[in-house]
Design a protein around this motif. Sequence first.
Motif, PDB file in Angstrom:
ATOM      1  N   LEU A 242       0.819  -1.215   0.000  1.00  0.00           N
ATOM      2  CA  LEU A 242       0.000   0.000   0.000  1.00  0.00           C
ATOM      3  C   LEU A 242       0.852   1.264   0.000  1.00  0.00           C
ATOM      4  N   GLN A 243       2.107   1.145   0.430  1.00  0.00           N
ATOM      5  CA  GLN A 243       2.991   2.306   0.352  1.00  0.00           C
ATOM      6  C   GLN A 243       3.256   2.693  -1.099  1.00  0.00           C
ATOM      7  N   VAL A 244       3.427   1.682  -1.961  1.00  0.00           N
ATOM      8  CA  VAL A 244       3.729   1.987  -3.373  1.00  0.00           C
ATOM      9  C   VAL A 244       2.463   2.145  -4.203  1.00  0.00           C
ATOM     10  N   GLU A 245       1.388   1.454  -3.815  1.00  0.00           N
ATOM     11  CA  GLU A 245       0.110   1.589  -4.524  1.00  0.00           C
ATOM     12  C   GLU A 245      -0.998   1.734  -3.483  1.00  0.00           C
ATOM     13  N   PRO A 246      -1.245   2.963  -3.022  1.00  0.00           N
ATOM     14  CA  PRO A 246      -2.176   3.174  -1.894  1.00  0.00           C
ATOM     15  C   PRO A 246      -3.592   2.665  -2.144  1.00  0.00           C
ATOM     16  N   GLU A 247      -4.006   2.542  -3.388  1.00  0.00           N
ATOM     17  CA  GLU A 247      -5.384   2.120  -3.669  1.00  0.00           C
ATOM     18  C   GLU A 247      -5.472   0.671  -4.139  1.00  0.00           C
ATOM     19  N   HIS A 248      -4.452  -0.119  -3.895  1.00  0.00           N
ATOM     20  CA  HIS A 248      -4.459  -1.515  -4.343  1.00  0.00           C
ATOM     21  C   HIS A 248      -5.503  -2.299  -3.548  1.00  0.00           C
ATOM     22  N   ALA A 249      -6.564  -2.724  -4.227  1.00  0.00           N
ATOM     23  CA  ALA A 249      -7.695  -3.359  -3.542  1.00  0.00           C
ATOM     24  C   ALA A 249      -7.296  -4.674  -2.882  1.00  0.00           C
ATOM     25  N   GLY A 250      -6.493  -5.481  -3.581  1.00  0.00           N
ATOM     26  CA  GLY A 250      -6.085  -6.769  -3.018  1.00  0.00           C
ATOM     27  C   GLY A 250      -5.254  -6.608  -1.768  1.00  0.00           C
ATOM     28  N   ALA A 251      -4.345  -5.647  -1.785  1.00  0.00           N
ATOM     29  CA  ALA A 251      -3.508  -5.413  -0.608  1.00  0.00           C
ATOM     30  C   ALA A 251      -4.361  -4.968   0.579  1.00  0.00           C
ATOM     31  N   LYS A 252      -5.335  -4.111   0.328  1.00  0.00           N
ATOM     32  CA  LYS A 252      -6.219  -3.672   1.411  1.00  0.00           C
ATOM     33  C   LYS A 252      -6.996  -4.851   1.992  1.00  0.00           C
ATOM     34  N   GLN A 253      -7.549  -5.658   1.093  1.00  0.00           N
ATOM     35  CA  GLN A 253      -8.376  -6.779   1.545  1.00  0.00           C
ATOM     36  C   GLN A 253      -7.573  -7.767   2.386  1.00  0.00           C
ATOM     37  N   TRP A 254      -6.398  -8.145   1.891  1.00  0.00           N
ATOM     38  CA  TRP A 254      -5.619  -9.154   2.601  1.00  0.00           C
ATOM     39  C   TRP A 254      -4.920  -8.596   3.826  1.00  0.00           C
ATOM     40  N   LEU A 255      -4.600  -7.313   3.818  1.00  0.00           N
ATOM     41  CA  LEU A 255      -4.069  -6.697   5.037  1.00  0.00           C
ATOM     42  C   LEU A 255      -5.129  -6.739   6.135  1.00  0.00           C
TER      43      LEU A 255
END
Length: 838
Positions: free
Chosen positions: A426-439
């Motif tokens: 999320l630091q490099v792609e703040p709106e990455h949906a997959g990263a948000k979901q799995w975080l």
Amino acid sequence: MRRSPRHPRSRRLTPALALMTTLCGAPALAQYRPPPMSESQRLVRDGEAAQVSASAATASGNKKEAEEKHRKALALFEQALTVEPGSVAAAAGLATSANALNDWQRTVDRVQPVLTANPAELSLAYPVSVAYFKLRRFQEAVPLMEQVAAADKAEHLIVHYYLASYYLYVQQGDAAAARLKRYLALRPQAVAGNDYQIHELLGRAHVLRRDAAAARASFQQAQAGKPESPSVQLGLAQVLELEGKLVEARTLLEGVTTRFPQAGEAREKLARLYLGAGEVAKADVQADALVKLGSSAAAHLLLGDVRFAQKNATAAEAEYRKVLQLQPGLVLGQMAVGKALQAQGRHEEAIQFLESAVRSGANSLELYANLGSVNRRAGRFQRAVEVHRRVVEMAPRQALGYVLLGADHFATGQWDQAIEDYANALQVEPEHAGAKQWLARALAHRARDRAGTGRLEDSVRDLRRAYDLDRGAPMARRLGAALLETRAYADARKVLEQGVSLPGATWRDGLLLGYARLATNDAQAALDAFTRAGAQTEEPDEKAETSVGAALAEVELGKVDAAVQRLTEVGPSRAASQVAGANLPRVLVRRALARLEAGDAESADRDLDLVDKLGTGNRKDLVKLAQFVRGLARAEAGRHAEANTAITKALTPAQAWAWPNTRGLATAFLLYKKGQVPAARKQLTAAAKKPMPGQPKWLTAMTGALHRREASQAYGAGNMKVAEKAFKAALADSPNDALVQHNLACVDWRKGRATEALETWRKLESAVPVAALNLGIDAQERRKDAGEAVAAWRRYLASGSGPRMAQVREWKDRLQSLHGLADSASGAPADATVEETP
């Protein structure tokens, strides 16, 4: 002729004037000769002349002559660059001719060194960037093209087109759209007839941007330039897909493939839509037709996907291997083969296949990502981490590698590392949906582990962060439950109020909300939540859980009987039975207290007997409370010694549920029930010096009860003075108490104030039936009006309640007999009757 006079002075000036004229006049003109050309410059001149001839040949359509002239020019520029290796003009000329001959590698090899020495020279950057692009060396081509495009010159128009093509290839819709719009702004009017091609590409860029309206507008402009274009129709189908109109998209493509049977791209898209809709048979037909059009890599890849959807992994593998035969090194084909091998349970083969692809020089992010994921699925987690770290090194500004590392650590339950990986993504792609979901999921798992080790505050902190990332009903449910566990009831209610309105909310969300509302003392809202939760499910076990919650809310609303019925008829749910079993004894004690307040000591005793039968487990506080209530019940039943013993045991030692003055209040109550009014008042006064919250109302009621008891005792003893004083004191506390008003009227009657007494009784007759009895007594004894007495007693008997019904009926019958209306005769009471007050 007249001779001029001779002046010696004039003769002396003539030579001076001639000299002055010579010095001040215009200089003598000489022909300019430029310095002689160097060998390199001469070669460049001749090369440029050859290029001019090549351009003329191209314009006349003579391709052979044009090629010959370019080859001549190329040779000349090569010689010039050999003579003078740093010559910008020679390098630029060489690049132009080499590119015209499609000799891209020569341009790169010979001109790049000169460009490195002259990085701002656009005449070099332009042809070199084109050469890199044609060689598909995009990492080197794109920065140079961006440099050239920034100059915004019309002669470099094609750079905007190439950049747009690249950005479409890498799925960067915004960048592609910007370049295509700039191309349209710079292109000369002479080539405007081909704008439909640019609008088609612009439509694709808008599809990538997920801007359906802009994409539709661009495709419609392209359609206006070329109405019957399968590729434009395909674009419009993509717009429909973007709008969620999948049926319409399939219908459109079905028409395109019918009108244009050779439109392979449209067939491929239609087959993909069929696969997405689960219509595998229709997808199979299109895939076979696509293969018949030509044995291409895309056709066999599609056919492999169809076979995979048909659960035929072996046939799918065969098709995927054909893809690699037709296009060796194709990453999609390599990953597809790995997928097919995994589906057959051949995990080691899949790993070896992908490892060999990597060793053969494939340097694709997708390939490395797939290789690591295959290792993870095969349980080789350390290797998966190693490969995915390579993905991070290859693309440090993309979230892909960090997300894959997070998945590796997630699979092994390493929550701290997984959370760090997803946070890096999320630091490099703040709106990455997959990263948000799995975080959010990793945080939820760590929260569960922390709660299991007693770290409830840390658990709540993780869940709050997870809920910020994933505003869904499941995450709201987890956070709400954790907040309830930590007794943060107001926060829990706020979160759960949001959760029940989110998509995917279930009956359990309503159940938790009911408990949160109950904990914040909003019993009616809690009952509503439990009721709605019960209506959201048809499962008996789940309905039982909501019914138990509703029972607890009903207890707080005073609907104790309904609550007891729910708790004794729980149903098949073990969880509901446990909750009911833990709460039923408490509810029964609560109902026993309610019944005592209503004066029903017998029913209260039955509830307490049931508590003894059910047991209270290890809840010593509930045992003591039940013992205390039983003492109060004994007092109501007149068993004062037993009551005193029970209350003493219940309050020894001091209980958390008891106030410091509870013992004094209980003693005052016991003395009151024994009729010892002065002693009871003394105890009550002492206990009331430091009233606890909620006690003032009870103290007022108890004081009034003592006044009434004192008045009743004095009245029975004939002491009207004390009785009147006590009744008036009671009336001062409760001015609207009809019974006290009635009894004070009885004192007035006994003291000879019959008029005031009669007025009061008539006013209260509808509220206090015994007033009609006293009106009858007065009519018979004082006014000797037998008819009015009989009428008053009839009204009393019609009320249907009272302990003197049989006696009054006898009096009425005897009066009627005395007047010849019935047999027998007898006397009547001489005093007014005081209604018993609590």
